[in-house]
Design a protein around this motif. Structure first.
Motif, PDB file in Angstrom:
ATOM      1  N   ASP A 171       0.829  -1.199   0.000  1.00 39.30           N
ATOM      2  CA  ASP A 171       0.000   0.000   0.000  1.00 39.30           C
ATOM      3  C   ASP A 171       0.870   1.257   0.000  1.00 39.30           C
ATOM      4  N   GLY A 172       1.927   1.245   0.788  1.00 39.39           N
ATOM      5  CA  GLY A 172       2.853   2.381   0.819  1.00 39.39           C
ATOM      6  C   GLY A 172       3.572   2.567  -0.502  1.00 39.39           C
TER       7      GLY A 172
ATOM      8  N   TYR B 112      -0.233   2.282 -10.755  1.00 39.23           N
ATOM      9  CA  TYR B 112       0.112   0.863 -10.817  1.00 39.23           C
ATOM     10  C   TYR B 112       1.457   0.637 -10.139  1.00 39.23           C
ATOM     11  N   LEU B 113       1.832  -0.616  -9.967  1.00 41.02           N
ATOM     12  CA  LEU B 113       3.074  -0.930  -9.248  1.00 41.02           C
ATOM     13  C   LEU B 113       4.305  -0.290  -9.866  1.00 41.02           C
TER      14      LEU B 113
ATOM     15  N   ILE C  27      -7.920  -6.067   4.569  1.00 43.47           N
ATOM     16  CA  ILE C  27      -7.071  -5.032   3.963  1.00 43.47           C
ATOM     17  C   ILE C  27      -7.927  -3.865   3.463  1.00 43.47           C
ATOM     18  N   THR C  28      -9.161  -3.795   3.973  1.00 43.35           N
ATOM     19  CA  THR C  28     -10.093  -2.760   3.495  1.00 43.35           C
ATOM     20  C   THR C  28      -9.622  -1.354   3.844  1.00 43.35           C
ATOM     21  N   GLY C  29      -8.803  -1.210   4.896  1.00 45.02           N
ATOM     22  CA  GLY C  29      -8.354   0.128   5.306  1.00 45.02           C
ATOM     23  C   GLY C  29      -7.160   0.644   4.520  1.00 45.02           C
ATOM     24  N   LEU C  30      -6.649  -0.146   3.594  1.00 47.68           N
ATOM     25  CA  LEU C  30      -5.472   0.264   2.814  1.00 47.68           C
ATOM     26  C   LEU C  30      -5.949   1.027   1.570  1.00 47.68           C
TER      27      LEU C  30
ATOM     28  N   ASN D 138      -4.629   3.069  -0.766  1.00 40.83           N
ATOM     29  CA  ASN D 138      -3.943   3.002  -2.070  1.00 40.83           C
ATOM     30  C   ASN D 138      -4.202   1.663  -2.759  1.00 40.83           C
ATOM     31  N   LEU D 139      -4.166   0.591  -1.960  1.00 45.60           N
ATOM     32  CA  LEU D 139      -4.411  -0.740  -2.506  1.00 45.60           C
ATOM     33  C   LEU D 139      -5.862  -0.881  -2.966  1.00 45.60           C
ATOM     34  N   SER D 140      -6.787  -0.318  -2.189  1.00 45.69           N
ATOM     35  CA  SER D 140      -8.208  -0.368  -2.574  1.00 45.69           C
ATOM     36  C   SER D 140      -8.453   0.391  -3.878  1.00 45.69           C
TER      37      SER D 140
END
Length: 202
Positions: A137-138, A145-146, A172-175, A177-179
């Motif tokens: 996420d960081g 994208y990655l 992982i719902t609180g991440l 950037n990943l969401s």
């Protein structure tokens, strides 16, 4: 080409990449439970490892292991820029991501999918996965994208393994950037086409 897959398994990653590539291929359902094809063929006779994905080339050669398969596909259509050119530092960065996803994320889910793993051991595996996803996420901060602003084959793999989290109690719902990344990926036509073909979308 033929892609042997099981719905929602890690084979979704090369399935997405094949649809992004525009290459002609035939998806072949291979059950990870019975290890048989729909016509009853023993899948172990095709892939002695017994798992998906497996890519069968038109000449009969077979490639296994998702991170290898997605790079092979990308290299068949260099104009699509699904992976940086071989030998460049950017390509090694892509391989760095593929290796991280396969060893730290993908394999981290294995104990949670194994019914033999005791319930009291599961929180340990969940915690480690959340830590790894938090790091990802960081890395996604300020990036679509990655690898930056452009889609690469590593994104298909990350999207696939992240989609397993809710099924095994990994929160992982609180991440944020990943969401946002997962939503961006889900909106891609190739992702929707692959998921529809696997029966994951109505």
């Amino acid at each position: 080409m033929k892609l042997y897959y099981s719905p929602g398994a890690c084979s979704l990653s090369p399935h997405i990449v094949l649809r992004e590539s525009g290459l002609a291929f035939e998806p072949v359902l291979a059950s990870t439970k019975t290890h048989k094809l729909q016509d009853g063929t023993d899948y172990y006779g095709i892939n002695p490892k017994g798992y998906v994905p497996l890519l069968e080339l038109d000449g009969g050669e077979r490639l296994s292991e998702g991170p290898v398969i997605v790079q092979y596909i990308a290299d068949q259509v260099p104009d699509k820029k699904l992976a940086p050119p071989a030998g460049t530092m950017a390509r090694y960065r892509l391989q760095e991501w593929l290796n991280f996803i396969t060893s730290e994320l993908h394999k981290g889910f294995s104990p949670l999918f194994n019914p033999a793993v005791p319930e009291d051991a599961r929180p340990v595996f969940r915690k480690k996965l959340v830590e790894r996803f938090t790091w990802v996420d960081g890395q996604l901060a300020g990036k679509a994208y990655l690898m930056g602003d452009e889609f690469s084959v590593a994104d298909a793999y990350l999207f696939t393994v992240a989609s397993w989290a809710p099924h095994v109690g990994v929160d992982i719902t609180g991440l944020a950037n990943l969401s946002a990344f997962s939503a961006r990926m889900f909106a891609r036509p190739a992702v929707q086409a692959a998921m529809k073909a696997e029966g994951l979308l109505k």
